[in-house]
Design a protein around this motif. Structure first.
Motif, PDB file in Angstrom:
ATOM      1  N   LEU A  67       0.823  -1.202   0.000  1.00  0.00           N
ATOM      2  CA  LEU A  67       0.000   0.000   0.000  1.00  0.00           C
ATOM      3  C   LEU A  67       0.862   1.259   0.000  1.00  0.00           C
ATOM      4  CD1 LEU A  67      -2.699  -1.177   2.558  1.00  0.00           C
ATOM      5  CD2 LEU A  67      -3.115  -0.606   0.165  1.00  0.00           C
ATOM      6  N   ALA A  68       1.937   1.250   0.815  1.00  0.00           N
ATOM      7  CA  ALA A  68       2.812   2.416   0.854  1.00  0.00           C
ATOM      8  C   ALA A  68       3.483   2.653  -0.493  1.00  0.00           C
ATOM      9  CB  ALA A  68       3.865   2.229   1.949  1.00  0.00           C
ATOM     10  N   ALA A  69       3.936   1.571  -1.134  1.00  0.00           N
ATOM     11  CA  ALA A  69       4.594   1.708  -2.435  1.00  0.00           C
ATOM     12  C   ALA A  69       3.625   2.204  -3.498  1.00  0.00           C
ATOM     13  CB  ALA A  69       5.186   0.372  -2.855  1.00  0.00           C
ATOM     14  N   ALA A  70       2.412   1.664  -3.498  1.00  0.00           N
ATOM     15  CA  ALA A  70       1.435   2.060  -4.509  1.00  0.00           C
ATOM     16  C   ALA A  70       1.024   3.518  -4.373  1.00  0.00           C
ATOM     17  CB  ALA A  70       0.201   1.172  -4.409  1.00  0.00           C
ATOM     18  N   ASN A  71       1.087   4.041  -3.153  1.00  0.00           N
ATOM     19  CA  ASN A  71       0.652   5.414  -2.913  1.00  0.00           C
ATOM     20  C   ASN A  71       1.809   6.392  -2.758  1.00  0.00           C
ATOM     21  OD1 ASN A  71      -2.512   5.525  -2.388  1.00  0.00           O
ATOM     22  ND2 ASN A  71      -1.757   3.554  -1.655  1.00  0.00           N
ATOM     23  N   ALA A  72       3.014   5.972  -3.130  1.00  0.00           N
ATOM     24  CA  ALA A  72       4.166   6.868  -3.137  1.00  0.00           C
ATOM     25  C   ALA A  72       4.161   7.704  -4.413  1.00  0.00           C
ATOM     26  CB  ALA A  72       5.454   6.056  -3.036  1.00  0.00           C
ATOM     27  N   PRO A  73       4.835   8.859  -4.400  1.00  0.00           N
ATOM     28  CA  PRO A  73       4.835   9.711  -5.602  1.00  0.00           C
ATOM     29  C   PRO A  73       5.663   9.163  -6.748  1.00  0.00           C
ATOM     30  CG  PRO A  73       6.184  10.680  -3.851  1.00  0.00           C
ATOM     31  CD  PRO A  73       5.475   9.512  -3.244  1.00  0.00           C
ATOM     32  N   GLU A  74       6.538   8.188  -6.487  1.00  0.00           N
ATOM     33  CA  GLU A  74       7.364   7.599  -7.534  1.00  0.00           C
ATOM     34  C   GLU A  74       6.770   6.280  -8.012  1.00  0.00           C
ATOM     35  OE1 GLU A  74      11.683   9.178  -5.813  1.00  0.00           O
ATOM     36  OE2 GLU A  74      11.261   7.042  -5.999  1.00  0.00           O
ATOM     37  N   ALA A  75       7.246   5.845  -9.171  1.00  0.00           N
ATOM     38  CA  ALA A  75       6.811   4.557  -9.725  1.00  0.00           C
ATOM     39  C   ALA A  75       7.730   3.444  -9.244  1.00  0.00           C
ATOM     40  CB  ALA A  75       6.825   4.619 -11.256  1.00  0.00           C
ATOM     41  N   GLU A  76       7.260   2.212  -9.374  1.00  0.00           N
ATOM     42  CA  GLU A  76       8.073   1.040  -9.049  1.00  0.00           C
ATOM     43  C   GLU A  76       9.281   0.959  -9.990  1.00  0.00           C
ATOM     44  OE1 GLU A  76       7.827  -1.037  -6.678  1.00  0.00           O
ATOM     45  OE2 GLU A  76       5.753  -1.328  -6.068  1.00  0.00           O
ATOM     46  N   ALA A  77      10.383   0.406  -9.468  1.00  0.00           N
ATOM     47  CA  ALA A  77      11.563   0.200 -10.308  1.00  0.00           C
ATOM     48  C   ALA A  77      11.268  -0.792 -11.418  1.00  0.00           C
ATOM     49  CB  ALA A  77      12.736  -0.292  -9.454  1.00  0.00           C
ATOM     50  N   VAL A  78      10.451  -1.811 -11.113  1.00  0.00           N
ATOM     51  CA  VAL A  78       9.999  -2.786 -12.107  1.00  0.00           C
ATOM     52  C   VAL A  78       8.476  -2.755 -12.100  1.00  0.00           C
ATOM     53  CG1 VAL A  78       9.975  -5.209 -12.792  1.00  0.00           C
ATOM     54  CG2 VAL A  78      12.033  -4.240 -11.760  1.00  0.00           C
ATOM     55  N   PRO A  79       7.849  -2.288 -13.167  1.00  0.00           N
ATOM     56  CA  PRO A  79       6.388  -2.206 -13.166  1.00  0.00           C
ATOM     57  C   PRO A  79       5.756  -3.576 -12.959  1.00  0.00           C
ATOM     58  CG  PRO A  79       7.327  -0.983 -15.015  1.00  0.00           C
ATOM     59  CD  PRO A  79       8.438  -1.768 -14.410  1.00  0.00           C
ATOM     60  N   PRO A  80       4.765  -3.672 -12.061  1.00  0.00           N
ATOM     61  CA  PRO A  80       4.099  -4.954 -11.844  1.00  0.00           C
ATOM     62  C   PRO A  80       3.418  -5.456 -13.112  1.00  0.00           C
ATOM     63  CG  PRO A  80       3.585  -3.405 -10.069  1.00  0.00           C
ATOM     64  CD  PRO A  80       4.271  -2.621 -11.146  1.00  0.00           C
ATOM     65  N   ALA A  81       3.584  -6.729 -13.378  1.00  0.00           N
ATOM     66  CA  ALA A  81       2.963  -7.374 -14.532  1.00  0.00           C
ATOM     67  C   ALA A  81       2.871  -8.866 -14.221  1.00  0.00           C
ATOM     68  CB  ALA A  81       3.788  -7.134 -15.799  1.00  0.00           C
ATOM     69  N   PRO A  82       1.960  -9.581 -14.886  1.00  0.00           N
ATOM     70  CA  PRO A  82       1.811 -11.011 -14.595  1.00  0.00           C
ATOM     71  C   PRO A  82       3.092 -11.790 -14.845  1.00  0.00           C
ATOM     72  CG  PRO A  82      -0.060 -10.196 -15.860  1.00  0.00           C
ATOM     73  CD  PRO A  82       0.962  -9.096 -15.854  1.00  0.00           C
ATOM     74  N   GLY A  83       3.242 -12.874 -14.092  1.00  0.00           N
ATOM     75  CA  GLY A  83       4.361 -13.773 -14.286  1.00  0.00           C
ATOM     76  C   GLY A  83       5.162 -14.014 -13.029  1.00  0.00           C
ATOM     77  N   GLY A  84       5.987 -15.076 -13.072  1.00  0.00           N
ATOM     78  CA  GLY A  84       6.875 -15.361 -11.961  1.00  0.00           C
ATOM     79  C   GLY A  84       7.086 -16.839 -11.758  1.00  0.00           C
ATOM     80  N   PRO A  85       7.980 -17.176 -10.820  1.00  0.00           N
ATOM     81  CA  PRO A  85       8.171 -18.581 -10.447  1.00  0.00           C
ATOM     82  C   PRO A  85       6.879 -19.134  -9.863  1.00  0.00           C
ATOM     83  CG  PRO A  85       9.915 -17.151  -9.572  1.00  0.00           C
ATOM     84  CD  PRO A  85       8.818 -16.270 -10.047  1.00  0.00           C
ATOM     85  N   PRO A  86       6.796 -20.449  -9.663  1.00  0.00           N
ATOM     86  CA  PRO A  86       7.854 -21.449  -9.757  1.00  0.00           C
ATOM     87  C   PRO A  86       8.143 -21.851 -11.200  1.00  0.00           C
ATOM     88  CG  PRO A  86       5.810 -22.509  -9.122  1.00  0.00           C
ATOM     89  CD  PRO A  86       5.531 -21.040  -9.146  1.00  0.00           C
ATOM     90  N   PHE A  87       9.262 -22.558 -11.363  1.00  0.00           N
ATOM     91  CA  PHE A  87       9.665 -23.117 -12.638  1.00  0.00           C
ATOM     92  C   PHE A  87       9.303 -24.600 -12.656  1.00  0.00           C
ATOM     93  CE2 PHE A  87      12.478 -19.615 -11.529  1.00  0.00           C
ATOM     94  CZ  PHE A  87      12.373 -18.801 -12.653  1.00  0.00           C
ATOM     95  N   THR A  88       9.291 -25.182 -13.868  1.00  0.00           N
ATOM     96  CA  THR A  88       8.948 -26.597 -14.015  1.00  0.00           C
ATOM     97  C   THR A  88      10.045 -27.290 -14.814  1.00  0.00           C
ATOM     98  OG1 THR A  88       6.597 -26.042 -14.028  1.00  0.00           O
ATOM     99  CG2 THR A  88       7.205 -28.239 -14.789  1.00  0.00           C
ATOM    100  N   ALA A  89      10.606 -28.341 -14.229  1.00  0.00           N
ATOM    101  CA  ALA A  89      11.645 -29.124 -14.915  1.00  0.00           C
ATOM    102  C   ALA A  89      11.004 -30.074 -15.921  1.00  0.00           C
ATOM    103  CB  ALA A  89      12.477 -29.899 -13.898  1.00  0.00           C
ATOM    104  N   ALA A  90      11.839 -30.737 -16.723  1.00  0.00           N
ATOM    105  CA  ALA A  90      11.337 -31.599 -17.797  1.00  0.00           C
ATOM    106  C   ALA A  90      10.473 -32.727 -17.269  1.00  0.00           C
ATOM    107  CB  ALA A  90      12.528 -32.163 -18.585  1.00  0.00           C
ATOM    108  N   CYS A  91      10.750 -33.210 -16.079  1.00  0.00           N
ATOM    109  CA  CYS A  91       9.983 -34.321 -15.510  1.00  0.00           C
ATOM    110  C   CYS A  91       8.690 -33.870 -14.856  1.00  0.00           C
ATOM    111  CB  CYS A  91      10.827 -35.054 -14.479  1.00  0.00           C
ATOM    112  SG  CYS A  91      11.350 -33.987 -13.110  1.00  0.00           S
ATOM    113  N   GLY A  92       8.441 -32.559 -14.858  1.00  0.00           N
ATOM    114  CA  GLY A  92       7.231 -32.028 -14.227  1.00  0.00           C
ATOM    115  C   GLY A  92       7.436 -31.518 -12.820  1.00  0.00           C
TER     116      GLY A  92
END
Length: 601
Positions: free
Chosen positions: A158-183
């Motif tokens: 909440l504090a970050a969203a309401n600060a006068p500056e923008a995020e260093a990395v704009p929020p967007a969908p995606g992220g870990p976990p990762f999946t190996a070949a065996c699942g």
């Protein structure tokens, strides 16, 4: 000294022995608190589950008088908008933050707000009993709510969203976990860019993808999402699990396969999320001084905090809200996280959410002079709290035994990752703990693949459990006349959160919540969240709700006997949301401040 119970209970390591706590209310709000209160030595009869309404706690015992707590779903929000876990998560923005990885709001399948409210209730009861034990006229009734707890857990976002500056990395969908070949689904941890790059190079990832992925990965703790290049996911999926582990071992990064709840349920677990060990040497009784009439229960106490990231700083922040004078130990040049974007008046809004109001002292603990300076400060403090890596305090002559020698009455508190209880454990960070303990499965319903939440669930709950442990240590000190060594952990926080799911797994039930559980429904202009247990099914289906505005959808569901509320999806608009009734404020830097988790009377 008006000590709780017998004034010389030297053999005890449980501060609530001889205290009876009577409880009534919904199991979701009382269950975690009851488990912790009993582990602290209280006599707490099994209460009836009223299913609805607030929870009430009454503590009585020799020298304790009467200390009461009232824990509701809604203490800031209107009752109609915070009727249960689902609606609290929806209104406070928790569904939005947890859902950032998917790009749409999602409810946590664990009772996170209620669990945090339960821990805050135990903190308030301990603080009230401590105030009485110190001979002060402090408040003996407290109130909290799942809504207050939720806002506290979201305070950095909440504090970050309401600060006068923008995020260093704009929020967007995606992220870990990762999946190996065996699942095998796995989490990856790298605290520096070099191990990150070496890991992906060992798997053959393209250099451009490695460079582009690091900022999003690094800031995932702050943004609750990580829009990584798809190339990295493809690279992981092309590698065997054996090769992934080899790459991690060779690079200095760490990986952890997501463990199922059933497997975790079969492993040994602790009955309490902390340990309290009185020092062998005693201190003069009453040196903390009485509490002035009307003062907060920790007034007059000094807390030294040498914390990083979230866990220990949040614990100290809570102790400060209870009246303690918190002195933060920072490295020469100050905490580098002070400048983490976005900032308000040149100071990180996230950092302020955890550290406002603390005094700061810069000490080089790597030097003998700095170590001596910290020991001198500890000699005049009541609590020393840190979350350094295992063995670091001892290496710098700042371990519990060393500081007890200079101050036998010190409460020495270590908020760790694993408390040494899992010998095969990976690095003790939030997402690795989620992966290892089954949180990644518990947090999502059965029709979603297991994945740790990118909201820092365990770091935050670990901070709450850490503050609870310190308060227990302070109360135990009043009872025994001895300083106390306290250790809490992220593992203990995870066990507190997953206890209901682990119980289901251990008794042969499906540990996961059913498909679609707590998944908000889309409307023409937003999302609506029905309560978990509606009075009766509403005839209007989700297709019908898509044609209505969110306001109309909420009204339609309520007319059919279902509790429901609009899902907050814009954190910048939340402070002005009429449902919050102006509960948030701004500090001297202009950064957003959420309401205190307690009200005392």
């Amino acid at each position: 000294m008006n000590a709780v119970g017998h004034p010389t209970v030297i053999g005890t390591n449980r501060p609530l022995e001889e205290i009876r706590i009577d409880v009534a209310g919904p199991a979701a709000l009382t269950g975690p608190a009851l488990a912790h209160l009993r582990a602290l030595g209280a006599t707490a009869p099994e209460p009836p589950d009223t299913r609805t309404g607030p929870a009430r706690f009454t503590a009585t015992g020799p020298g304790a008088g009467r200390v009461t707590a009232h824990t509701a779903w809604a203490d800031v929000l209107p009752d109609v908008d915070a009727a249960d876990e689902a609606t609290v998560q929806a209104t406070t923005g928790m569904m939005h933050v947890h859902g950032r990885r998917e790009g749409a709001p999602r409810g946590l399948a664990v009772d996170y707000a209620a669990t945090c409210a339960s821990v805050l209730t135990v903190q308030g009861l301990l603080a009230g009993l401590l105030g009485r034990a110190r001979g002060g006229g402090t408040a003996t009734h407290l109130a909290t709510g799942a809504d207050r707890a939720a806002l506290l857990t979201l305070s950095q976002y909440l504090a970050a969203a309401n600060a006068p500056e923008a995020e260093a990395v704009p929020p967007a969908p995606g992220g870990p976990p990762f999946t190996a070949a065996c699942g095998t689904r796995f989490e990856l941890e790298a605290l520096e860019p070099a191990p990150w790059a070496r890991f992906w190079r060992a798997l053959g990832a393209a250099e451009a993808a490695i460079r582009a992925g690091w900022p999003a990965f690094q800031f995932r703790y702050a943004t609750a999402c990580a829009p990584l290049p798809e190339e990295l996911h493809r690279t992981a999926h092309a590698a065997s699990w054996a090769r992934v582990r080899e790459a991690a071992a060779a690079s200095g990064a760490e990986v952890c396969a997501l463990r199922p709840l059933a497997e975790r349920a079969a492993e040994p677990r602790s009955a309490a999320p902390w340990t309290l060990t009185p020092h062998a040497r005693s201190r003069p009784r009453g040196t903390s001084g009485p509490v002035a009439a009307g003062a907060l229960p920790l007034s007059g106490l000094t807390v030294l905090e040498a914390g990083r990231r979230i866990q220990a700083p949040l614990a100290a922040h809570l102790l400060g809200l209870l009246g303690a004078d918190v002195v933060r130990i920072e490295p020469p040049g100050g905490d580098p996280l002070r400048g983490m974007p976005p900032c308000a008046s040149g100071i990180s809004a996230r950092w302020l959410a955890l550290n406002r109001g603390k005094r700061a002292v810069e000490i080089d603990i790597k030097s003998p002079a700095g170590q001596a300076e910290l020991r001198e400060l500890a000699a005049g403090a009541d609590v020393f709290l840190h979350n350094w890596a295992p063995g670091k305090a001892e290496h710098f002559q700042l371990g519990a035994d060393r500081l007890a020698a200079v101050h036998p009455g010190l409460v020495y508190a270590y908020t760790s990752g694993w408390a040494g209880r899992l010998p095969d454990a990976p690095m003790g960070t939030d997402f690795m703990v989620q992966a290892r303990t089954g949180v990644g499965e518990a947090a999502r319903p059965a029709d979603e693949p297991p994945a740790p939440s990118l909201m820092t669930l365990i770091d935050v709950l670990g901070g709450l459990v850490g503050a609870e442990a310190v308060l227990a240590g302070l109360l135990l000190r009043e009872r025994t006349g001895r300083g106390v060594r306290v250790e809490s952990s992220l593992l203990g926080a995870a066990e507190t959160l997953t206890a209901p799911a682990l119980h289901r797994a251990a008794t042969g039930q499906d540990p996961r919540r059913p498909a679609g559980f707590r998944r908000p429904l889309p409307t023409a202009d937003g999302w609506v969240a029905p309560a978990d247990a509606p009075a009766r099914p509403a005839p209007a289906g989700s297709a019908r709700l898509r044609e209505l505005t969110t306001q109309q959808a909420v009204a339609a569901l309520r007319q059919q006997g279902r509790s429901a509320t609009a899902v907050t999806t814009d954190l910048t608009a939340l402070p002005e949301d009429p449902r919050l009734r102006g509960a948030c404020s701004r500090d001297a830097h202009g950064s957003l401040v959420v309401p205190s988790p307690w009200r005392f009377a």
